[in-house]
Scaffold this active site. Structure first.
Site, PDB file in Angstrom:
ATOM      1  N   HIS A 126       0.617  -0.983  -0.059  1.00 57.52           N
ATOM      2  CA  HIS A 126      -0.146   0.085   0.083  1.00 57.52           C
ATOM      3  C   HIS A 126       1.109   1.410  -0.285  1.00 57.52           C
ATOM      4  CE1 HIS A 126      -3.084   3.243   1.853  1.00 57.52           C
ATOM      5  NE2 HIS A 126      -3.660   2.406   1.591  1.00 57.52           N
ATOM      6  N   ASP A 203       3.733  -4.619   7.853  1.00 56.63           N
ATOM      7  CA  ASP A 203       2.454  -3.670   8.013  1.00 56.63           C
ATOM      8  C   ASP A 203       1.239  -3.706   7.925  1.00 56.63           C
ATOM      9  OD1 ASP A 203       0.043  -2.293   6.901  1.00 56.63           O
ATOM     10  OD2 ASP A 203       0.782  -1.387   4.676  1.00 56.63           O
ATOM     11  N   GLN A 206      -3.653  -4.913   6.559  1.00 56.58           N
ATOM     12  CA  GLN A 206      -5.305  -5.889   6.490  1.00 56.58           C
ATOM     13  C   GLN A 206      -4.800  -7.114   8.084  1.00 56.58           C
ATOM     14  OE1 GLN A 206      -7.529  -5.311   4.553  1.00 56.58           O
ATOM     15  NE2 GLN A 206      -6.930  -3.327   3.275  1.00 56.58           N
ATOM     16  N   LYS A 229     -10.623  -0.648  10.638  1.00 54.39           N
ATOM     17  CA  LYS A 229     -10.169  -1.889   9.804  1.00 54.39           C
ATOM     18  C   LYS A 229     -10.417  -2.572  10.862  1.00 54.39           C
ATOM     19  CE  LYS A 229      -6.884  -0.725   6.089  1.00 54.39           C
ATOM     20  NZ  LYS A 229      -7.498   0.032   5.457  1.00 54.39           N
ATOM     21  N   CYS A 369      -5.016   2.178  -3.619  1.00 58.80           N
ATOM     22  CA  CYS A 369      -3.671   3.085  -2.899  1.00 58.80           C
ATOM     23  C   CYS A 369      -2.370   1.875  -3.193  1.00 58.80           C
ATOM     24  CB  CYS A 369      -3.781   2.988  -2.158  1.00 58.80           C
ATOM     25  SG  CYS A 369      -5.175   4.050  -1.299  1.00 58.80           S
TER      26      CYS A 369
HETATM   27  N1  7TS Z   1      -1.011  -0.764   4.568  1.00 52.46           N
HETATM   28  C1  7TS Z   1      -2.407  -1.185   3.991  1.00 52.46           C
HETATM   29  C2  7TS Z   1      -1.717  -2.535   3.678  1.00 52.46           C
HETATM   30  C3  7TS Z   1      -4.084  -0.948   4.083  1.00 52.46           C
HETATM   31  O1  7TS Z   1      -4.754  -1.562   3.330  1.00 52.46           O
HETATM   32  C4  7TS Z   1      -3.749   0.630   4.284  1.00 52.46           C
HETATM   33  C5  7TS Z   1      -5.663   0.425   3.830  1.00 52.46           C
HETATM   34  C6  7TS Z   1      -2.838   1.060   5.149  1.00 52.46           C
HETATM   35  C7  7TS Z   1      -1.856   0.624   4.915  1.00 52.46           C
HETATM   36  C8  7TS Z   1      -3.143   1.965   5.012  1.00 52.46           C
HETATM   37  O2  7TS Z   1      -4.135   2.269   6.695  1.00 52.46           O
HETATM   38  P1  7TS Z   1      -4.677   3.450   7.048  1.00 52.46           P
HETATM   39  O3  7TS Z   1      -5.469   3.380   8.200  1.00 52.46           O
HETATM   40  O4  7TS Z   1      -3.637   4.707   7.352  1.00 52.46           O
HETATM   41  O5  7TS Z   1      -5.060   4.606   5.882  1.00 52.46           O
HETATM   42  N2  7TS Z   1      -5.348   0.559   3.237  1.00 52.46           N
HETATM   43  C9  7TS Z   1      -7.203   0.600   2.372  1.00 52.46           C
HETATM   44  C10 7TS Z   1      -7.612  -0.497   1.331  1.00 52.46           C
HETATM   45  O6  7TS Z   1      -7.210  -0.903   1.092  1.00 52.46           O
HETATM   46  N3  7TS Z   1      -9.310   0.820   0.725  1.00 52.46           N
HETATM   47  O7  7TS Z   1      -8.896   1.137   1.871  1.00 52.46           O
HETATM   48  C11 7TS Z   1      -8.160   1.729   2.793  1.00 52.46           C
END
Ligand code: 7TS
Length: 411
Positions: A126, A203, A206, A229, A369
């Protein structure tokens, strides 16, 4: 065998599932973007705001003591979620995964890495676990290297030991792709990094919401995840880090709450974790993410993972029967996340998403992303359906029928 015995009881914990979308009962398959929230999390947030919404660490009065105790308990819930041993590691509250990776980029990497040092990552990350390292490399002269991917987006077997080497200082890798659901072999990666004295950042944005995580067993240095999430609120997440690293690192943000002493000519820092939590934190968010962690631990994340494997099996065999569908990613992996990215022949993913919306089905479309991974697949975007503990095989059937219908319309 199903991981979750009473799915209807689970579903009744989530008020949004009783709602409709476009006049149809909601099928929520956008859990990769954010999850729905159970009533217990809403109640925890509500309770703080209604009853004891004082600031922490400052008050000598009961209400502030109550808020402080709830904030401290929230950290302890996350210790339990990840099996953190307080002697060895610490949880830093952040706004989410993105702020957690940036914390490591600014507070560790920018201050530590030199020209010629190497950061190893992958093209499946991501952007939140990719762009910070690109920027660190640009500013420090470090070199970004990539673990090679197979055509379907898994890690190439020999690539790990061939890419991680004596110049590697950090390996930054996802525990689960947000596009394909692929789960890389983290223990092989940690072993290779350890052989060369490199740190490992995982990371888990997910992964942690769908699987049990044990940071002691994983033996990583940093692990980032987001509350929203995993049934929690937005605007809160955490960085797990090894305590000795946090103690040796410079702070990320400067201001109130993170200091020991402030003089006109210099200041000294508070102990970990306060050193990394400048300013009034997201108190309600911390209480909310802890309520989410408690909710998931009560059900059991192993059960959540097994339930999603069952949904995966169902989805995989149903999609395999559709000759107009191309699935991206190593879809045959047994222990993969509940995420499916695909396209319909000759149809733009946004059109698929809009037509599914008309039928009450929420999915995500676009590049998720993860532009380097889209480039790897040679595509611009996908339709992505992603599951969680409250989804059912009946919803998968409804989704497959909807795909049939809309493909006939669009042809
Ligand atoms: N890393 C992964 C693997 C992710 O899926 C996401 C968010 C992030 C980092 C960033 O997380 P945040 O909470 O800081 O935004 N992924 C997604 C997605 O797949 N669709 O919307 C957000």
């Amino acid at each position: 065998m199903t991981g979750i015995k009473d799915i209807s009881a689970i579903r009744s914990d989530f008020p949004a599932l009783a709602g409709t979308m476009r006049g149809k009962s909601l099928v929520y398959f956008d859990n990769g973007a954010t999850s729905l929230k159970p009533q217990s999390v809403v109640d925890a947030l509500n309770g703080y705001y209604r009853e004891y919404s004082a600031n922490i660490h400052r008050g000598v009065y009961e209400m502030s003591e109550r808020a402080t105790a709830a904030y401290d308990r929230a950290r302890e819930s996350l210790y339990r979620l990840l099996n953190v041993s307080e002697d060895q590691g610490e949880i830093i509250f952040t706004r989410g995964t993105t702020e957690a990776t940036n914390l490591v980029a600014y507070a560790w990497a920018m201050n530590t890495l030199k020209e010629g040092d190497e950061i190893v990552t992958t093209a499946m990350e991501h952007h939140s676990n990719f762009v910070p390292w690109q920027e660190v490399a640009r500013r420090t002269g470090a070199v970004l290297r990539f673990l090679p991917l197979t055509p379907d987006g898994a890690l190439a077997e020999k690539g790990i030991t061939e890419t991680i080497g004596p110049r590697t200082r950090l390996v930054a890798i996802t525990a689960m792709s947000n596009v394909t659901g692929y789960i890389p072999p983290l223990s092989d990666i940690v072993r290779a990094a350890r052989e060369h004295g490199a740190l490992v950042l995982v990371d888990a944005a997910q992964y942690a919401s769908h699987h049990p995580v044990d940071v002691q067993e994983l033996d990583c240095d940093f692990l980032a995840f987001s509350g929203h999430k995993m049934c929690g609120p937005t605007g809160i997440g955490a960085l797990y880090a090894r305590r000795e690293l946090l103690e040796s690192m410079e702070p990320f943000h400067f201001g109130g709450d993170m200091i020991r002493e402030v003089k006109l000519d210099h200041s000294t820092w508070a102990n970990v974790p306060e050193k990394f939590e400048a300013g009034t934190p997201n108190i309600a968010g911390a209480i909310g993410i802890a309520a989410a962690a408690d909710y998931l631990m009560e059900i059991g994340l192993d059960r959540v993972a097994r339930h999603e494997q069952e949904l995966n099996r169902h989805m995989r065999s149903a999609l395999a029967d559709l000759d107009f569908v191309t699935i991206y990613g190593p879809v045959e992996q047994v222990e993969r996340g509940g995420i499916f990215s695909f396209n319909l022949d000759g149809v733009h993913p946004h059109d698929v998403g809009s037509l599914l919306d008309q039928q009450g089905i929420a999915v995500r479309t676009g590049f998720h992303c993860a532009q380097p991974l889209m480039a790897h697949f040679g595509i611009e975007g996908t339709v992505r359906a992603s599951f969680y503990l409250y989804n059912t095989t009946a919803e998968v059937d409804q989704f497959i029928e909807a795909l049939h219908r809309l493909y006939r319309i669009l042809q």
